[in-house]
Design a protein around this motif. Structure first.
Motif, PDB file in Angstrom:
ATOM      1  N   MET A 135     -43.581   5.153 -51.464  1.00  0.00           N
ATOM      2  CA  MET A 135     -43.935   4.086 -50.535  1.00  0.00           C
ATOM      3  C   MET A 135     -45.331   4.289 -49.951  1.00  0.00           C
ATOM      4  O   MET A 135     -46.099   3.344 -49.801  1.00  0.00           O
ATOM      5  CB  MET A 135     -42.883   3.987 -49.430  1.00  0.00           C
TER       6      MET A 135
ATOM      7  N   PRO B 103     -35.181  11.437 -50.143  1.00  0.00           N
ATOM      8  CA  PRO B 103     -35.976  10.514 -49.336  1.00  0.00           C
ATOM      9  C   PRO B 103     -37.453  10.913 -49.303  1.00  0.00           C
ATOM     10  O   PRO B 103     -38.318  10.063 -49.135  1.00  0.00           O
ATOM     11  CB  PRO B 103     -35.377  10.637 -47.936  1.00  0.00           C
TER      12      PRO B 103
ATOM     13  N   ALA C 148     -35.900   9.620 -56.756  1.00  0.00           N
ATOM     14  CA  ALA C 148     -36.151   8.938 -55.489  1.00  0.00           C
ATOM     15  C   ALA C 148     -34.848   8.503 -54.820  1.00  0.00           C
ATOM     16  O   ALA C 148     -34.765   8.426 -53.594  1.00  0.00           O
ATOM     17  CB  ALA C 148     -37.062   7.726 -55.704  1.00  0.00           C
TER      18      ALA C 148
ATOM     19  N   SER D  81     -39.004   9.118 -52.188  1.00  0.00           N
ATOM     20  CA  SER D  81     -39.151   7.700 -51.837  1.00  0.00           C
ATOM     21  C   SER D  81     -40.341   7.506 -50.916  1.00  0.00           C
ATOM     22  O   SER D  81     -41.137   6.585 -51.076  1.00  0.00           O
ATOM     23  CB  SER D  81     -37.904   7.190 -51.115  1.00  0.00           C
ATOM     24  N   ARG D  82     -40.439   8.387 -49.950  1.00  0.00           N
ATOM     25  CA  ARG D  82     -41.531   8.270 -48.984  1.00  0.00           C
ATOM     26  C   ARG D  82     -42.884   8.388 -49.686  1.00  0.00           C
ATOM     27  O   ARG D  82     -43.827   7.658 -49.388  1.00  0.00           O
ATOM     28  CB  ARG D  82     -41.381   9.339 -47.902  1.00  0.00           C
TER      29      ARG D  82
END
Lengths: 228, 228
Positions: A135, A128, A124, A131-132
């Motif tokens: 999230m 990105p 992550a 990470s997205r």
DNA sequence: AGCGCGTTTTGACGTCGATCAAATCGTCCA
DNA sequence: TGGACGATTTGATCGACGTCAAAACGCGCT
């Protein structure tokens, strides 16, 4: 670990690829992600994680249903969430305590993908897209868990059951039939009810045009259910 | 928008800087983050966000307490979470629906920082530190909301009150005194109780050595509370 | 088609907490 | 210090849900 998704059948692979974790992954990230994954099959009633156990992985359900729950000191248990195919659980451990805050138990035979926490965390940092995905998943889980609190606190048993039925009905207002994807006792726990209370809630909905036979639920007028 | 934190007093600034959103920010990201922020002061009972409203910001509480709640059709309300100084709320909208799933109301006069959702979202794409802050915050909120579900489902009113007291007591097992940081009615909502039920729970805890006078709660034996 | 076991339903009962109303307490202000 | 007002407590009552036990049902098996 690292046996990838080679053993997955088409259905399971499709479920996995639709999750935000795998969906838009680019070549290199995909390769790394695959190396962080392994496939597990568990039998009904098997424990997948234990409360207080050190967290080293999170999971994606490909097939079956997983019950997340907690125990009280006197042995009663309360469901916190039911994870369905396509759902992940334990991903909240990526950036939090090291100990699982719940038990996870297979409600039936399940196929799971296990993701190594540390590896995904490292990934992550670089990607990105990952990470997205984290999230997005966390956000959805947070919102649905808030929904759960609000439902518990605002609605009676028949109202919660009606809401559940509505959430699985086609949107139009006419008659509809749905099939429960699991045992009623699991639905009861999901709604924070004892099985007997779920049963009584169903029968109290008969006057609103809800008929239950086994796992089949028929609704005369979906719109009428909304008014409950 | 964009008036930064210039107007903040020391206490508020310290609270803000301790949040994961501001904590480890590097020069350029910090500048951009500051440009996504603005400070707001709201009075007791003011609505900060409305359920169903299109989400364009999330908030960090610097001072005071904010009540997140939902309404039923017949006008009853249920608290979902109480945001204390240092907490954020609405950050789950970064990667989810566009509409707020709750109302947010200032329980008293509050100082808030407003973060523009789109700007922070863009920032998170470039700065892994910001992504990490978002994930950390979401994880903690998810876990605490799961705790809330489990508490509601497993424990009676006196047990939930005891748990709350314990969570604010020093760790040792002897006597202790704490001061509630807000009105009892807010605590009641937080624990999913009517104010009358909270009051009765306190008096049922008297036999366990809990004394309440106004906002001061005294506990004879912290260890004994744990056994409830 | 009939059997058998686990799941669900029904009945009876107890408890917890919501609600409404009235009394009391605390705190802020003059 | 005395009021005054909102917050909290107390009392009485009621409905919702949990629990335990027993009956009924559904489903898979042969």
């Amino acid at each position: 670990m690292g046996n990838g998704d080679i053993k997955l059948n088409n259905r399971d692979r499709a479920v996995l690829m639709k999750t935000p974790f795998m969906h838009g992954l680019t070549g290199n990230s995909l390769v790394k992600m695959l190396s962080a994954m392994s496939v597990e099959t568990v039998s009904a009633r098997d424990l997948i994680v234990r409360e207080g156990q050190r967290a080293e992985a999170f999971y994606c359900v490909l097939n079956g249903y997983v019950r997340l729950y907690r125990l009280s000191r006197d042995g009663r248990d309360a469901d916190i969430r039911i994870s369905a195919p396509g759902d992940t659980f334990g991903e909240c451990m990526l950036y939090a305590d090291r100990k699982y805050p719940f038990f996870a138990q297979a409600a039936e035979t399940c196929t799971l993908v296990r993701f190594d926490l540390q590896t995904v965390k490292d990934l992550a940092e670089e990607d990105p897209g990952i990470s997205r995905a984290v999230m997005t998943t966390l956000s959805r889980h947070l919102i649905s868990t808030m929904d759960c609190v609000a439902n518990d606190r605002l609605f009676t048993a028949p109202q919660r059951v009606a809401n559940y039925i509505l959430s699985r009905c086609p949107v139009d207002g006419g008659p509809a039939a749905i099939r429960l994807p699991f045992q009623k006792s699991l639905l009861a726990g999901m709604l924070g009810l004892a099985p007997e209370a779920l049963s009584r809630a169903f029968s109290s909905l008969r006057k609103t045009g809800v008929t239950v036979r086994g796992r089949i639920i028929q609704v005369v007028d979906v719109q009428a259910l909304r008014e409950i």
